[in-house]
Design a protein around this motif. Sequence first.
Motif, PDB file in Angstrom:
ATOM      1  N   SER A  12     -41.704  86.703  -4.331  1.00 50.36           N
ATOM      2  CA  SER A  12     -41.935  87.203  -5.838  1.00 50.36           C
ATOM      3  C   SER A  12     -43.355  87.411  -6.133  1.00 50.36           C
ATOM      4  O   SER A  12     -43.776  88.237  -6.506  1.00 50.36           O
ATOM      5  CB  SER A  12     -41.068  86.772  -6.776  1.00 50.36           C
ATOM      6  OG  SER A  12     -41.199  87.162  -8.097  1.00 50.36           O
ATOM      7  N   SER A  13     -44.078  85.994  -6.114  1.00 56.19           N
ATOM      8  CA  SER A  13     -45.428  85.896  -6.643  1.00 56.19           C
ATOM      9  C   SER A  13     -46.245  86.538  -5.710  1.00 56.19           C
ATOM     10  O   SER A  13     -47.129  87.217  -6.049  1.00 56.19           O
ATOM     11  CB  SER A  13     -45.762  84.288  -6.649  1.00 56.19           C
ATOM     12  OG  SER A  13     -47.068  84.506  -7.046  1.00 56.19           O
ATOM     13  N   ILE A  70     -34.602  91.396  -0.921  1.00 56.36           N
ATOM     14  CA  ILE A  70     -34.802  90.058  -1.588  1.00 56.36           C
ATOM     15  C   ILE A  70     -35.482  90.270  -3.023  1.00 56.36           C
ATOM     16  O   ILE A  70     -34.928  89.652  -3.815  1.00 56.36           O
ATOM     17  CB  ILE A  70     -35.680  89.303  -0.562  1.00 56.36           C
ATOM     18  CG1 ILE A  70     -35.058  88.883   0.698  1.00 56.36           C
ATOM     19  CG2 ILE A  70     -36.034  87.700  -1.133  1.00 56.36           C
ATOM     20  CD1 ILE A  70     -35.943  88.296   1.614  1.00 56.36           C
ATOM     21  N   ILE A  71     -36.480  91.069  -3.018  1.00 55.88           N
ATOM     22  CA  ILE A  71     -37.246  91.333  -4.117  1.00 55.88           C
ATOM     23  C   ILE A  71     -37.660  92.947  -4.394  1.00 55.88           C
ATOM     24  O   ILE A  71     -37.232  93.456  -3.324  1.00 55.88           O
ATOM     25  CB  ILE A  71     -38.503  90.599  -4.144  1.00 55.88           C
ATOM     26  CG1 ILE A  71     -39.420  90.951  -3.121  1.00 55.88           C
ATOM     27  CG2 ILE A  71     -38.591  89.183  -4.431  1.00 55.88           C
ATOM     28  CD1 ILE A  71     -40.689  90.430  -3.047  1.00 55.88           C
ATOM     29  N   VAL A  88     -46.472  79.323  -8.120  1.00 52.18           N
ATOM     30  CA  VAL A  88     -45.489  78.557  -7.656  1.00 52.18           C
ATOM     31  C   VAL A  88     -45.645  77.017  -7.901  1.00 52.18           C
ATOM     32  O   VAL A  88     -44.648  76.148  -8.238  1.00 52.18           O
ATOM     33  CB  VAL A  88     -45.081  78.846  -6.205  1.00 52.18           C
ATOM     34  CG1 VAL A  88     -43.824  78.391  -5.878  1.00 52.18           C
ATOM     35  CG2 VAL A  88     -44.701  80.534  -6.615  1.00 52.18           C
ATOM     36  N   GLY A  89     -47.018  76.557  -7.903  1.00 51.84           N
ATOM     37  CA  GLY A  89     -47.028  75.008  -8.325  1.00 51.84           C
ATOM     38  C   GLY A  89     -47.014  74.336  -6.888  1.00 51.84           C
ATOM     39  O   GLY A  89     -46.399  73.009  -7.069  1.00 51.84           O
ATOM     40  N   ASP A 138     -34.978  79.111   1.082  1.00 48.01           N
ATOM     41  CA  ASP A 138     -34.562  78.392  -0.348  1.00 48.01           C
ATOM     42  C   ASP A 138     -35.306  79.021  -1.248  1.00 48.01           C
ATOM     43  O   ASP A 138     -36.094  80.051  -1.249  1.00 48.01           O
ATOM     44  CB  ASP A 138     -35.155  76.853   0.056  1.00 48.01           C
ATOM     45  CG  ASP A 138     -36.496  77.013   0.237  1.00 48.01           C
ATOM     46  OD1 ASP A 138     -37.345  77.775  -0.193  1.00 48.01           O
ATOM     47  OD2 ASP A 138     -37.025  75.892   0.998  1.00 48.01           O
ATOM     48  N   TYR A 139     -35.003  78.486  -2.495  1.00 48.40           N
ATOM     49  CA  TYR A 139     -35.552  79.099  -3.750  1.00 48.40           C
ATOM     50  C   TYR A 139     -37.057  79.153  -3.798  1.00 48.40           C
ATOM     51  O   TYR A 139     -37.472  80.267  -4.099  1.00 48.40           O
ATOM     52  CB  TYR A 139     -34.802  78.462  -4.962  1.00 48.40           C
ATOM     53  CG  TYR A 139     -34.969  79.141  -6.347  1.00 48.40           C
ATOM     54  CD1 TYR A 139     -34.301  80.375  -6.726  1.00 48.40           C
ATOM     55  CD2 TYR A 139     -35.859  78.598  -7.291  1.00 48.40           C
ATOM     56  CE1 TYR A 139     -34.716  81.358  -7.706  1.00 48.40           C
ATOM     57  CE2 TYR A 139     -36.297  79.307  -8.421  1.00 48.40           C
ATOM     58  CZ  TYR A 139     -35.425  80.733  -8.625  1.00 48.40           C
ATOM     59  OH  TYR A 139     -35.879  81.334  -9.788  1.00 48.40           O
ATOM     60  N   LEU A 140     -37.643  78.129  -3.340  1.00 44.22           N
ATOM     61  CA  LEU A 140     -39.224  78.282  -3.232  1.00 44.22           C
ATOM     62  C   LEU A 140     -39.506  79.563  -2.544  1.00 44.22           C
ATOM     63  O   LEU A 140     -40.592  79.944  -2.629  1.00 44.22           O
ATOM     64  CB  LEU A 140     -39.805  76.817  -2.778  1.00 44.22           C
ATOM     65  CG  LEU A 140     -41.171  76.902  -2.661  1.00 44.22           C
ATOM     66  CD1 LEU A 140     -41.741  77.002  -4.114  1.00 44.22           C
ATOM     67  CD2 LEU A 140     -41.525  75.374  -2.454  1.00 44.22           C
TER      68      LEU A 140
END
Length: 77
Positions: free
Chosen positions: A17-18, A67-68, A32-33, A9-11
């Motif tokens: 990425s982070s 992916i990244i 990401v929160g 999923d996007y998360l």
Amino acid sequence: MFLMETKLDYLDILILSSLVRNGSRKVVANDVGISERTLRRHIKKLYTLLNVQNDIKLALAAINVGIIDSYGNILIT
């Protein structure tokens, strides 16, 4: 392209990425929160999907499958 893309999923993608940009789980969770507990759950899922056992291998696998990139930029949509 990446065959497991539909299982991410996007998360998950934001976490990868982070992770590449920051390296620290605590910083990733803040970036990401999400809580550290939620981050652990997502990372465990990503370990299984990418067949790795640690965060460094997770980041490298995400880069290798496209992916990244090595700077943490997201390559899939």
